[in-house]
Design a protein around this motif. Sequence first.
Motif, PDB file in Angstrom:
ATOM      1  N   UNK A  52      -6.514 -19.457   9.752  1.00 43.45           N
ATOM      2  CA  UNK A  52      -5.690 -19.314   8.543  1.00 43.45           C
ATOM      3  C   UNK A  52      -6.438 -19.905   7.340  1.00 43.45           C
ATOM      4  N   UNK A  53      -6.989 -21.100   7.542  1.00 40.33           N
ATOM      5  CA  UNK A  53      -7.713 -21.768   6.451  1.00 40.33           C
ATOM      6  C   UNK A  53      -9.003 -21.011   6.117  1.00 40.33           C
ATOM      7  N   UNK A  54      -9.736 -20.611   7.146  1.00 39.67           N
ATOM      8  CA  UNK A  54     -11.026 -19.947   6.937  1.00 39.67           C
ATOM      9  C   UNK A  54     -10.856 -18.632   6.179  1.00 39.67           C
ATOM     10  N   UNK A  55      -9.799 -17.894   6.506  1.00 42.15           N
ATOM     11  CA  UNK A  55      -9.595 -16.589   5.861  1.00 42.15           C
ATOM     12  C   UNK A  55      -8.732 -16.687   4.598  1.00 42.15           C
ATOM     13  N   UNK A  98       5.694 -15.873  13.364  1.00 40.56           N
ATOM     14  CA  UNK A  98       6.793 -14.966  13.012  1.00 40.56           C
ATOM     15  C   UNK A  98       6.409 -14.304  11.694  1.00 40.56           C
ATOM     16  N   UNK A  99       6.243 -12.987  11.750  1.00 44.63           N
ATOM     17  CA  UNK A  99       5.830 -12.235  10.562  1.00 44.63           C
ATOM     18  C   UNK A  99       6.773 -11.041  10.438  1.00 44.63           C
ATOM     19  N   UNK A 100       7.830 -11.225   9.687  1.00 42.73           N
ATOM     20  CA  UNK A 100       8.859 -10.178   9.619  1.00 42.73           C
ATOM     21  C   UNK A 100       9.474  -9.972  10.990  1.00 42.73           C
ATOM     22  N   UNK A 101       9.383  -8.732  11.468  1.00 44.81           N
ATOM     23  CA  UNK A 101       9.952  -8.398  12.785  1.00 44.81           C
ATOM     24  C   UNK A 101       9.024  -8.821  13.928  1.00 44.81           C
ATOM     25  N   UNK A 140      -6.319  -8.673  11.480  1.00 45.89           N
ATOM     26  CA  UNK A 140      -5.959  -7.303  11.082  1.00 45.89           C
ATOM     27  C   UNK A 140      -5.297  -7.352   9.707  1.00 45.89           C
ATOM     28  N   UNK A 141      -4.368  -8.304   9.538  1.00 47.99           N
ATOM     29  CA  UNK A 141      -3.677  -8.421   8.240  1.00 47.99           C
ATOM     30  C   UNK A 141      -4.643  -8.735   7.105  1.00 47.99           C
ATOM     31  N   UNK A 142      -5.599  -9.623   7.399  1.00 49.74           N
ATOM     32  CA  UNK A 142      -6.522 -10.079   6.352  1.00 49.74           C
ATOM     33  C   UNK A 142      -7.722  -9.140   6.211  1.00 49.74           C
ATOM     34  N   UNK A 143      -7.838  -8.149   7.078  1.00 50.39           N
ATOM     35  CA  UNK A 143      -9.001  -7.253   7.036  1.00 50.39           C
ATOM     36  C   UNK A 143     -10.286  -7.948   7.434  1.00 50.39           C
ATOM     37  N   UNK A 144     -10.172  -8.914   8.358  1.00 53.42           N
ATOM     38  CA  UNK A 144     -11.366  -9.665   8.766  1.00 53.42           C
ATOM     39  C   UNK A 144     -11.951  -9.104  10.057  1.00 53.42           C
TER      40      UNK A 144
END
Length: 209
Positions: free
Chosen positions: A18-21, A55-58, A73-77
Motif C-alpha cells: 500500500x505504501x510502496x504503490x 474490504x473494497x466495496x462489495x 490490479x487496482x493500482x495498475x502495478x
Amino acid sequence: MKIYWIHAQAPLRVLALVKHLGIEAELVRIDPVTGGLHTPEYKAINPNKKAPTLVDGEIVLFESAAIMAHLCIKAGSDMWPTENLEEQVEVLRWLTWNEGHWTPAVGPYYVEKIVKKTFNMGPPDVTVLEKSEKNCLKYAKVLDAHLAGKDFAAAGRLTVADFSLGSMARYWKEADMPFENFPNITRWLDGLEQIPAWKNPWPADEKVA
Ligand SMILES: N[C@@H](CCC(=O)N[C@@H](CS)C(=O)NCC(=O)O)C(=O)O
C-alpha cells in the motif's frame, strides 16, 4: 477501501505494498490481544479470525496474496503481472511455495522469537527451534540457489512474491534463522531493505478498532 491489520508479517506485506504503490486506503489496526479478531463483525469478513482483510466495496478478501494481487490490479502495478501471463505464473509459483514450504520452514523461528515478544506471549521455546532447523535449512537451500545472480524472486523485478517471501525472513537475525551460509538470501533481503516502504511498512497514523 479498508484494510484491517495487526502488527504481524502477513499484514506487513500488504501494508508495505500500500505504501510502496501510494494506494489510498483506510488502514484499521486490530488488537488481537483484546479479542479484536474474534468479534462477530470481524468474523463476518474473515471467518479464519486472522489478518489481513480487505474490504473494497462489495469485494471482501482474506489471504494477503490475493489482497496484494487485488491492490496491484487496482493500482495498475506490474508487481502482480497481468500483461505477461508467464510472469504471472512465475510469481504464483513463489507465492504458493511461500505458503506451502517457506512459511512452515521459517515460521517457527518467527513465532518463537518475534510474535511471542510482540504480543507478550512468554519466552521462546528452544525445543521448537531445534526441531525446525532441518526443515528450514532444506528450503533455505532451495531459495538460495534460486536467488543466485538475482535481485528478485520472480520476473526479474520487484513483485509481490518478494514481499511474501520476505515478510518473515526479514527478521532472520533477531529470530536466529540459520541463513549464515545462504549469501543469496541475505543479499536479497538486504536489497529489499533499500525500499523505503519495505523498511518501514507500518502506518504512521493508525486507527485501533
Ligand atoms: N495465509 C494468511 C495468513 C494470515 C495469518 O495467519 N495472519 C496472522 C498474522 S501473520 C494472524 O492474524 N494471526 C492471529 C491469530 O492467529 O490469532 C495470509 O497470507 O493472509
